[in-house]
Enzyme design. Structure first.
Site, short mmCIF file in Angstrom:
data_model
loop_
_atom_site.label_atom_id
_atom_site.label_comp_id
_atom_site.label_asym_id
_atom_site.label_seq_id
_atom_site.Cartn_x
_atom_site.Cartn_y
_atom_site.Cartn_z
N HIS A 199 -60.33 1.75 -4.78
CA HIS A 199 -60.57 2.99 -5.52
C HIS A 199 -59.33 3.58 -6.17
CE1 HIS A 199 -64.47 2.59 -3.57
NE2 HIS A 199 -64.86 3.08 -4.72
N CYS A 496 -71.92 -0.71 -13.94
CA CYS A 496 -70.85 0.29 -13.95
C CYS A 496 -69.68 -0.13 -13.06
CB CYS A 496 -71.37 1.67 -13.54
SG CYS A 496 -72.06 1.70 -11.87
C1 PEP Z 1 -69.13 -0.63 -7.62
O1 PEP Z 1 -69.19 -0.87 -6.40
O2 PEP Z 1 -69.07 -1.51 -8.50
C2 PEP Z 1 -69.14 0.76 -8.09
C3 PEP Z 1 -69.24 1.05 -9.38
O3 PEP Z 1 -68.98 1.75 -7.15
P1 PEP Z 1 -67.56 2.05 -6.49
O4 PEP Z 1 -66.52 1.19 -7.19
O5 PEP Z 1 -67.27 3.49 -6.65
O6 PEP Z 1 -67.77 1.64 -5.07
#
Ligand code: PEP
Ligand code: MG
Length: 573
Positions: A199, A496
């Site tokens: 993240h 996404c």
């Molecule tokens: C993902 O897991 O691809 C996603 C978009 O959510 P995050 O990266 O916030 O876990």
């Protein structure tokens, strides 16, 4: 680092895993870890343990120095950063804190232990008081670390004040540290640990900050020394020469030229593909509103909850969502409900003793332990919808079963959410996408977690980045089956995860039948350019080639071979 650390001489190249395509040159600012010292470490004066009065004087000076330096930083900062720094400076200047530490020292307690003991009492008091005070606990702990460092004559820990545009280098940065950076002066982020879909890397990418993770030896880079950070090439170069500087400037110009195309996302033959932005804050919404995106495909609302001791109130949340919806002025906004847990732990929601947090109570599963977090958030979203007259699309993260999708859809509809979806980021959800789509209006593929769970590979382990790649045919297969379910049910299937920001992978996703791509706003121009220069038929051939390949590398090479030569040259494939 020890003897195995790479050279940091002029021209030395340290490799890592790049996030985004940016390249910059700037001076290094090292983020210092909090000092780890035994509680009985004495204060030294002229190299010898200080006596009582001398310890008193050193501690007095430490309190004054910490308060003054925080106040000085606050004076130069703006907005919420200035407020946090002022509040923290006030804690360091608090007479009660100082006098209690000195009283303990006078009673014979070692200074480090006295500081720790008094701050711990204040932490407990603040936590019990709740509300605003409870939210300041992290700042109190940071005051403690700064006091200990100042008393022992060690460098101040934490993200230092950035007086000039700088390359921030750290062993690792928590998502909350990254979110608190003084962005105006962050040129790039380089870390020794972390993974490209962790993240921290994602937040950096979203802010348009070039980032390279897994750079061995980064914490040995000399403070203030110039480095070139080339995220596209995955390399940090020490004291770059003129040729490299010129190349990075030229690349930045080429990227700016791509950004001048603001046409709606579509293939060369006009098949529409919505290009959307990923955001984490209302400020991000305001920033991306000024760019040519068709809306927001992922609002990671957990960013509002990080670093807090209690959940934000309905009113606080509603204010943020209202601001974000208003900023986008009616463009599509997909809000994701709280995705806490794993590498985004929340003090008030995440159990500290989970042995496998990525497989534990995270994402929508919080409804089992803290249902009020979901209901409060849905109420806040409903209030924002009411206030703006704009209806956000709302989706839940980490859905594993059709029953969870049904429960979430019921809860969201009950407060008046019109368009409800879920994320597909667990293989079980991809395999049962048709049943899940029967319960909701749309799905969005989170390929970061989908790759993590399909390949059984922790997304924070950068050394396993090859296994985590969204080019792994097994991951592409699950994306394909989800897209097929979308076609069968006539419902939108977006992506996404970070894979949407790779222009080459974007072509494969379009070929598989993905209807929207959401990514860091800075990644949109290159994706728009790639999509605009290939027909839907070519994208479909690329998708078939990727699915037929035997490995991630073979899949990528097969797709490159089908790409338009001009685009290949422009994007460096
Ligand atoms: C993902 O897991 O691809 C996603 C978009 O959510 P995050 O990266 O916030 O876990
Ligand atoms: Mg995810």
């Amino acid at each position: 680092m020890t003897g195995t650390a790479p050279s940091v001489d002029a021209g030395a190249r340290l490799s890592g895993v790049g996030v985004g395509r940016g390249g910059v040159v700037g001076p290094v600012v090292q983020v210092r870890p909090a000092p780890v010292v035994p509680a009985d470490t004495p204060v030294l004066v002229d190299g010898a343990p200080a006596d009582g009065p001398a310890t008193h004087a050193v501690l007095d000076a430490a309190f004054a120095t910490v308060a003054a330096s925080l106040q000085e930083q606050a004076g130069r900062a703006e907005g919420s950063l200035a407020e946090v720094l002022t509040a923290t400076a006030q804690m360091a200047a608090d007479p009660a804190l100082r006098s209690q530490v000195l009283a303990r020292v006078d009673g014979g307690e070692p200074p480090v232990s006295a500081i720790d003991g008094v701050v711990s009492t204040f932490v407990t008091m603040f936590e019990q008081a709740g509300g605003y005070l409870a939210e300041r606990v992290t700042d109190l702990r940071s005051v403690r670390d700064r006091l200990v460092a100042a008393a022992l004559g060690l460098p101040a820990p934490g993200v230092p004040e950035l007086r000039v545009p700088s390359v921030v280098v750290a062993r690792d940065l928590a998502p909350a540290d990254t979110a608190a950076l003084d962005l105006a002066n962050v040129l790039a982020i380089v870390t020794e640990l972390g993974g490209p879909t962790g993240h921290t890397a994602i937040i950096a990418g979203q802010l348009g900050i070039p980032c390279i993770v897994r750079v061995a030896g980064a914490t040995d880079l000399p403070e203030g020394g110039e480095v070139a950070v080339d995220a596209a090439a995955n390399v940090v170069t020490v004291a770059p020469d003129e040729a490299l500087r010129a190349e990075l400037v030229e690349r930045a110009q080429a990227e700016r030229a791509l950004a001048s195309d603001t046409a709606a996302g579509a293939t060369a033959d006009g098949h529409p593909v919505a290009l959307l932005a990923n955001i984490g804050t209302a400020e991000d919404a305001e920033r991306v509103a000024g760019t040519a995106v068709e809306g927001v495909g992922l609002f990671r609302t957990e960013v509002l909850f990080l670093e807090r001791a209690t959940a934000p109130s309905v009113e606080d949340q509603a204010a943020t969502y209202t601001r974000a919806l208003a900023a986008l002025g009616g463009r599509k906004v997909v809000v994701r409900t709280l995705d806490a847990g794993a590498d985004k732990p929340l003090a008030f929601a995440t159990a500290a003793d989970e042995e496998n947090p990525a497989l534990g109570v995270r994402g929508y599963r919080l409804v089992r332990t803290h249902p009020e977090l979901i209901t409060t958030q849905l109420a806040a979203l409903a209030a924002a919808q009411e206030a703006t007259g704009v209806a956000p699309w709302v989706m839940a993260p980490m859905i594993a079963t059709a029953a969870e999708a049904r429960d979430f859809a019921q809860a969201a509809h009950a407060v008046g959410v019109k368009t409800v979806g879920v994320m597909v980021e667990i293989p079980a959800a991809a395999l049962r996408a048709e049943q899940i789509l029967a319960e909701v209006d749309f799905v969005s593929l989170g390929t970061n977690d989908l790759a993590q769970y399909t390949m059984a590979t922790d997304r924070l382990r950068g050394e396993l980045a090859d296994l985590l790649s969204a080019w792994q045919p097994a991951v592409i297969e699950l994306v394909a089956s989800t897209a097929r379910a979308g076609k069968a049910t006539g419902k939108p299937v977006g992506v996404c995860g970070e894979s949407a920001s790779d222009p080459l992978m974007a072509l494969v996703l379009v070929g598989l039948g993905i209807t929207s791509l959401s990514m860091a706003a800075g990644a949109v121009p290159a994706v728009r350019y790639a999509v605009r220069h290939h027909t839907l038929d070519t994208c479909q051939q690329m998708a078939d080639a990727a699915l037929a390949a035997g490995s991630a590398e073979a899949a990528r090479s097969a797709v490159v071979a089908l790409a338009d030569p001009q685009v290949r040259a422009a994007l460096g494939w």
